[in-house]
Motif scaffolding. Structure first.
Motif, mmCIF file in Angstrom:
data_model
loop_
_atom_site.group_PDB
_atom_site.id
_atom_site.type_symbol
_atom_site.label_atom_id
_atom_site.label_comp_id
_atom_site.label_asym_id
_atom_site.label_seq_id
_atom_site.Cartn_x
_atom_site.Cartn_y
_atom_site.Cartn_z
ATOM 1 N N ALA B 43 0.827 -1.214 0.000
ATOM 2 C CA ALA B 43 0.000 0.000 0.000
ATOM 3 C C ALA B 43 0.857 1.258 0.000
ATOM 4 O O ALA B 43 0.593 2.203 -0.749
ATOM 5 C CB ALA B 43 -0.924 -0.014 1.210
ATOM 6 N N ALA B 44 1.909 1.281 0.828
ATOM 7 C CA ALA B 44 2.763 2.474 0.890
ATOM 8 C C ALA B 44 3.472 2.683 -0.450
ATOM 9 O O ALA B 44 3.599 3.811 -0.937
ATOM 10 C CB ALA B 44 3.788 2.329 2.013
ATOM 11 N N THR B 45 3.890 1.588 -1.064
ATOM 12 C CA THR B 45 4.572 1.669 -2.366
ATOM 13 C C THR B 45 3.622 2.259 -3.414
ATOM 14 O O THR B 45 4.002 3.139 -4.196
ATOM 15 C CB THR B 45 5.039 0.259 -2.787
ATOM 16 N N PHE B 46 2.371 1.773 -3.393
ATOM 17 C CA PHE B 46 1.364 2.282 -4.321
ATOM 18 C C PHE B 46 1.157 3.782 -4.124
ATOM 19 O O PHE B 46 1.081 4.546 -5.089
ATOM 20 C CB PHE B 46 0.047 1.516 -4.092
ATOM 21 N N LEU B 47 1.081 4.205 -2.841
ATOM 22 C CA LEU B 47 0.828 5.624 -2.558
ATOM 23 C C LEU B 47 1.881 6.531 -3.189
ATOM 24 O O LEU B 47 1.575 7.652 -3.571
ATOM 25 C CB LEU B 47 0.808 5.858 -1.043
ATOM 26 N N PHE B 48 3.089 6.025 -3.296
ATOM 27 C CA PHE B 48 4.155 6.851 -3.858
ATOM 28 C C PHE B 48 4.385 6.588 -5.355
ATOM 29 O O PHE B 48 5.410 6.998 -5.896
ATOM 30 C CB PHE B 48 5.452 6.635 -3.072
ATOM 31 N N ARG B 49 3.445 5.915 -5.986
ATOM 32 C CA ARG B 49 3.485 5.667 -7.446
ATOM 33 C C ARG B 49 4.734 4.882 -7.853
ATOM 34 O O ARG B 49 5.321 5.108 -8.924
ATOM 35 C CB ARG B 49 3.483 6.984 -8.238
ATOM 36 N N ALA B 71 17.980 -1.161 -4.526
ATOM 37 C CA ALA B 71 16.532 -1.330 -4.698
ATOM 38 C C ALA B 71 15.743 -0.074 -4.328
ATOM 39 O O ALA B 71 14.556 0.031 -4.620
ATOM 40 C CB ALA B 71 16.063 -2.510 -3.844
ATOM 41 N N ILE B 72 16.430 0.882 -3.689
ATOM 42 C CA ILE B 72 15.724 2.074 -3.183
ATOM 43 C C ILE B 72 15.300 2.999 -4.323
ATOM 44 O O ILE B 72 16.029 3.200 -5.282
ATOM 45 C CB ILE B 72 16.636 2.827 -2.177
ATOM 46 N N LYS B 73 14.106 3.568 -4.173
ATOM 47 C CA LYS B 73 13.591 4.533 -5.159
ATOM 48 C C LYS B 73 13.291 5.850 -4.449
ATOM 49 O O LYS B 73 12.788 5.841 -3.317
ATOM 50 C CB LYS B 73 12.283 4.022 -5.774
ATOM 51 N N GLY B 74 13.551 6.933 -5.121
ATOM 52 C CA GLY B 74 13.175 8.241 -4.570
ATOM 53 C C GLY B 74 11.685 8.455 -4.741
ATOM 54 O O GLY B 74 11.101 8.015 -5.731
ATOM 55 N N ASP B 81 12.951 8.609 0.590
ATOM 56 C CA ASP B 81 13.116 7.479 -0.335
ATOM 57 C C ASP B 81 12.316 6.287 0.167
ATOM 58 O O ASP B 81 11.936 6.233 1.344
ATOM 59 C CB ASP B 81 14.599 7.090 -0.419
ATOM 60 N N LEU B 82 12.106 5.354 -0.753
ATOM 61 C CA LEU B 82 11.300 4.179 -0.410
ATOM 62 C C LEU B 82 12.013 2.907 -0.852
ATOM 63 O O LEU B 82 12.548 2.844 -1.969
ATOM 64 C CB LEU B 82 9.937 4.269 -1.114
ATOM 65 N N LEU B 83 12.041 1.931 0.037
ATOM 66 C CA LEU B 83 12.468 0.588 -0.362
ATOM 67 C C LEU B 83 11.161 -0.152 -0.625
ATOM 68 O O LEU B 83 10.384 -0.404 0.304
ATOM 69 C CB LEU B 83 13.294 -0.050 0.756
ATOM 70 N N PRO B 84 10.877 -0.447 -1.880
ATOM 71 C CA PRO B 84 9.516 -0.884 -2.216
ATOM 72 C C PRO B 84 9.168 -2.266 -1.665
ATOM 73 O O PRO B 84 10.044 -3.069 -1.353
ATOM 74 C CB PRO B 84 9.514 -0.937 -3.752
ATOM 75 N N ALA B 85 7.878 -2.501 -1.600
ATOM 76 C CA ALA B 85 7.381 -3.836 -1.276
ATOM 77 C C ALA B 85 7.544 -4.713 -2.513
ATOM 78 O O ALA B 85 7.750 -4.220 -3.634
ATOM 79 C CB ALA B 85 5.920 -3.762 -0.877
ATOM 80 N N ARG B 219 -2.310 10.319 -3.870
ATOM 81 C CA ARG B 219 -1.014 9.631 -3.868
ATOM 82 C C ARG B 219 0.042 10.509 -3.167
ATOM 83 O O ARG B 219 1.119 10.768 -3.698
ATOM 84 C CB ARG B 219 -0.563 9.302 -5.299
ATOM 85 N N ALA B 220 -0.315 10.914 -1.960
ATOM 86 C CA ALA B 220 0.571 11.797 -1.204
ATOM 87 C C ALA B 220 0.232 11.713 0.283
ATOM 88 O O ALA B 220 -0.893 11.367 0.643
ATOM 89 C CB ALA B 220 0.414 13.239 -1.689
#
Lengths: 528, 256
Positions: B43-49, B71-74, B81-85, B219-220
């Protein structure tokens, strides 16, 4: 595109048109979505240390004021970090005095004990844009910045994990013919306008001497470089921005005194004799405050070594030292603002300028370039001067060093330290005339020896300072028994440090005064 | 590097919303922040597109065939930054179990990032499992969203007991009331009465609000699109409280 982004100058376009500029905007929009972000006016105070440590580390630090908020921005590019500040900061400021936070932690190892000084002021309008991929995810942050001092500039900062898409954006932009890639920040433009060069002046040790150059001319150029350093450090010493201004001023004075002592005979007759006492006065003027600075800089480490006493027991002593330092500072400032100092600086500059040879410093009569020609008037050229003085400085170190032992009187080790400094100054000031292969290892090994001798001398001076102030504090109402006992332990700790440093100095000297280093001296001074 | 984990044994308590908003607020305060979406629901990954995909999946990440740093994405927000699911996170327990030092893997994956980030927020899936044990060992603070009901409190008791029984190092545990509906008397009573009587429950409550559902549309994080809403203020208050260092809570017993 590098990880830190892509920067370029944009063709001039009216601000109300496409902020990216027509051609660039069209190129980017052909493949990506662009969303408009806020436009803001930002006043920046660009900051760096006096010796440009941030610039040397590839960093740019700005204190920004805009929309009633104050921030520190450390960049450049993708590694940019921002710290919002709850109150304005007055510059210069030490990193320690900045509000706690990750940005301060990033600055601490770079700036160290040096103050952050304003180096330029700029005002810009910044238009923020985001470049999105097909999923409407931001892949690049774009910023168009306009200021009076430079053409509009575009910065593209890739969002982490989207390097490939960011590369595509940069390629699209770079393909526009009107675009001029390159960094050239607002800071660079502001510095260029102010006639300042990032990185500062190279300093006297970078002066390139030629072997055939007249010895007086060569020495005068070095001494002028040292005078520049002295004068450049006076304002920071007077204002007490950080303790390194006084330190650097003292080093330049010591180098001057050593040069006069070791090579003064290369100058016109009487000059060294006339100015040496004045530079001794200047050196002595700065000593009491520097002794207190070194003790205060070392204070936390010293109190951390206490076993019996508590660090807090020395708070009253620290406060006493700081009060005393304030008094010494007033005395130093009076000296640096005095007519005597002004006259010394002016007369010295005039004297040295007169010695400069109009014909770019060639020796008046040409002879073998590196031959050791000496006469009653001193060495004929720079090479001869550098060679004879290096040998002399080396001999003095070796001779005195032979008499040192762990239980030698402190004065002996102190004298050896002074001789080592002289040798180091000769190696550094005339560095351009010695082969690097011989000079570099000598300096490296000498530095280690000097560190040990320095630790010995610092402990000696600090012990004297503690004893001296213990007597003064006995009469002060704030002096408690706990403070006095802690100061006693401090003296004992310093004594232990000093003995350790003495042992280490003896060992290091034995490793330095070797036939191998003697050969290096011979190589450095031989005629090629 | 401080590591917070939004954690609850129960699902549907507002963990992901809390993780996303706290991570955003940390970055807004100037911290270099990483949010790790450990929940295979992403869900968190989706929120950040961001695409819920890690090259090689959970196995490659745990065995370091894929480094966490790679694996990290800004996100769209600077400093965050996000480490995606990844859907394979559903087997994360098994992957940890097969690895050496199976309870320390998560911490070991995060350790190389210490120089890059000041704050890490872990958005954990609801369970008590080997993943939870890894989270307990890696995190400095567990942030527990608590719906003000008797059952939730019981679950919180179970969690604190679980933490106390686990091997050190143990995280501090702080709870706050989540999805609070002030029209309900039980909610009002618990929110007003409990924090003073029980250690570990912060005097911060996050209301049940429709605006939280807009996160998936916008998405924020909430402070971005509803800066003045009570929900945004609650998250700000929560961040302010926990970022100053939470009270260490290991004895979560009711007094009186």
């Amino acid at each position: 595109m590098s990880e830190t982004g892509f920067e370029c100058a944009l063709p001039e376009v009216a601000a109300d048109d496409d902020p990216l500029g027509g051609a660039v905007g069209a190129a980017v929009r052909s493949r990506f979505h662009v969303t408009d972000g806020p436009v803001r006016t930002v006043d920046r105070v660009w900051l760096d240390t006096f010796d440009w440590r941030l610039h040397a580390a590839g960093l740019r630090l700005a204190y920004t004021v805009g929309d009633g908020a104050h921030s520190l921005v450390l960049g450049p590019g993708a590694g940019e970090s921002v710290q919002r500040l709850s109150a304005p900061v007055h510059w210069p400021s030490l990193v320690e005095d900045l509000p706690e936070g990750p940005l301060r932690e990033r600055l601490r190892p770079v700036a160290g004990i040096r103050a952050l000084l304003p180096i330029a002021d700029t005002r810009s309008t910044i238009h923020e844009l985001r470049i999105l991929n097909a999923e409407e995810k931001t892949v690049v942050r774009a910023r168009v910045e306009r200021s009076a001092s430079s053409p509009p500039r575009l910065s593209l900062v890739p969002v982490r994990g989207y390097a490939r898409q960011a590369e595509r954006v940069a390629t699209l932009v770079a393909a526009v013919p009107e675009v001029a890639p390159g960094s050239g920040s607002d800071l660079d433009a502001a510095l260029a306008t102010a006639g300042r060069r990032p990185g500062g002046e190279a300093g006297p040790t970078a002066i390139q001497l030629r072997p055939g150059q007249g010895s007086a001319d060569a020495l005068a150029r070095l001494l002028l470089g040292l005078l520049d350093v002295v004068e450049a450090n006076v304002p920071g010493t007077i204002a007490d921005w950080d303790t390194e201004f006084l330190h650097d001023l003292r080093v330049a004075v010591r180098r001057t005194r050593s040069a006069l002592k070791l090579a003064g005979d290369a100058l016109p007759e009487g000059v060294a004799k006339r100015f040496a006492p004045e530079f001794k006065w200047l050196g002595d003027l700065t000593t009491p405050m520097r002794d207190l600075d070194t003790l205060l800089l070392d204070f936390d480490q010293l109190t951390g070594e206490l076993v019996e006493a508590d660090a807090a027991d020395l708070d009253a002593f620290r406060a006493h030292l700081q009060r005393h330092r304030a008094g010494e500072r007033r005395r130093l400032v009076r000296g640096l603002r005095s007519a005597r100092f002004g006259k010394l600086a002016r007369a010295w500059r005039a004297e040295l300028t007169e010695m400069l040879s109009p014909s770019a410093g060639e020796a008046p009569e040409s002879g073998p370039a590196n031959a050791e020609i000496t006469s009653d008037d001193g060495p004929a050229n720079a090479a001869a001067l550098a060679a004879t003085r290096l040998r002399r400085a080396w001999r003095r170190v070796v001779r005195l060093g032979a008499s040192i032992a762990v239980d030698a009187p402190p004065q002996t080790l102190h004298d050896l330290r002074k001789r080592c400094k002289e040798l180091r100054y000769v190696l550094e000031l005339f560095g351009s005339l010695y082969p690097a292969g011989a000079r570099r290892p000598l300096v490296k090994e000498l530095k280690v020896l000097q560190d040990c001798l320095g630790a010995f001398q610092d402990a000696e001076v600090h012990r004297d300072v503690v004893r001296l102030h213990a007597v003064a504090m006995m009469d002060a109402p704030a002096a408690s028994a706990a403070t006095m006992l802690a100061m006693g332990e401090l003296v004992a700790r310093l004594g232990r440090r000093q003995r350790r440093a003495a042992r280490e100095s003896v060992t290091r000297f034995e490793r330095f005064a070797t036939p191998r280093n003697e050969r290096r001296i011979a190589i450095a001074t031989e005629t090629p | 590097m401080r590591i917070f984990a939004t954690y609850s044994i129960k699902g549907g308590t507002g963990k992901t919303s809390t993780a996303v908003n706290l991570a955003y607020l940390a970055s807004r305060a100037g911290d270099r922040t990483l949010l790790w979406d450990l929940d295979p629901q992403a869900a968190a990954t989706f929120l950040f597109r961001i695409k819920p995909r890690v090259k090689g999946g959970a196995k490659a990440l745990v065995n370091r065939a894929t480094s966490a740093a790679d694996a990290i994405k800004g996100t769209d927000f600077e400093g965050l930054d996000l480490l995606p699911a990844d859907f394979t996170y559903r087997n994360l327990d098994l992957v940890f179990d097969r690895a050496k030092r199976s309870r320390e893997r998560l911490g070991r994956l995060l350790a190389p990032l210490a120089g890059e980030y000041d704050t890490v927020v872990l958005d954990c899936p609801p369970s008590v499992s080997l993943v939870s044990e890894n989270v307990l060992r890696a995190a400095n603070t567990l942030v527990v969203p608590l719906i003000p009901t008797t059952l939730s409190l019981r679950t919180f008791d179970q969690l604190t007991e679980f933490v106390q029984r686990s091997e050190p190092p143990r995280p501090a545990v702080v709870a706050f009331f989540s999805m609070v509906d002030r029209r309900k008397r039980l909610h009002r009573d618990l929110v007003e009465g409990l924090p003073g009587r029980r250690t570990g429950i912060l005097p911060v409550s996050v209301p049940a609000a429709a605006v939280v559902e807009r996160m998936a549309v916008e998405r924020a994080p909430v402070p971005v699109f509803a800066a003045r809403s009570p929900l945004a203020r609650s998250y700000e208050s929560l961040w302010e409280t926990i970022s100053q260092g939470p009270p260490a809570v290991s004895e979560c017993s009711l007094e009186g």
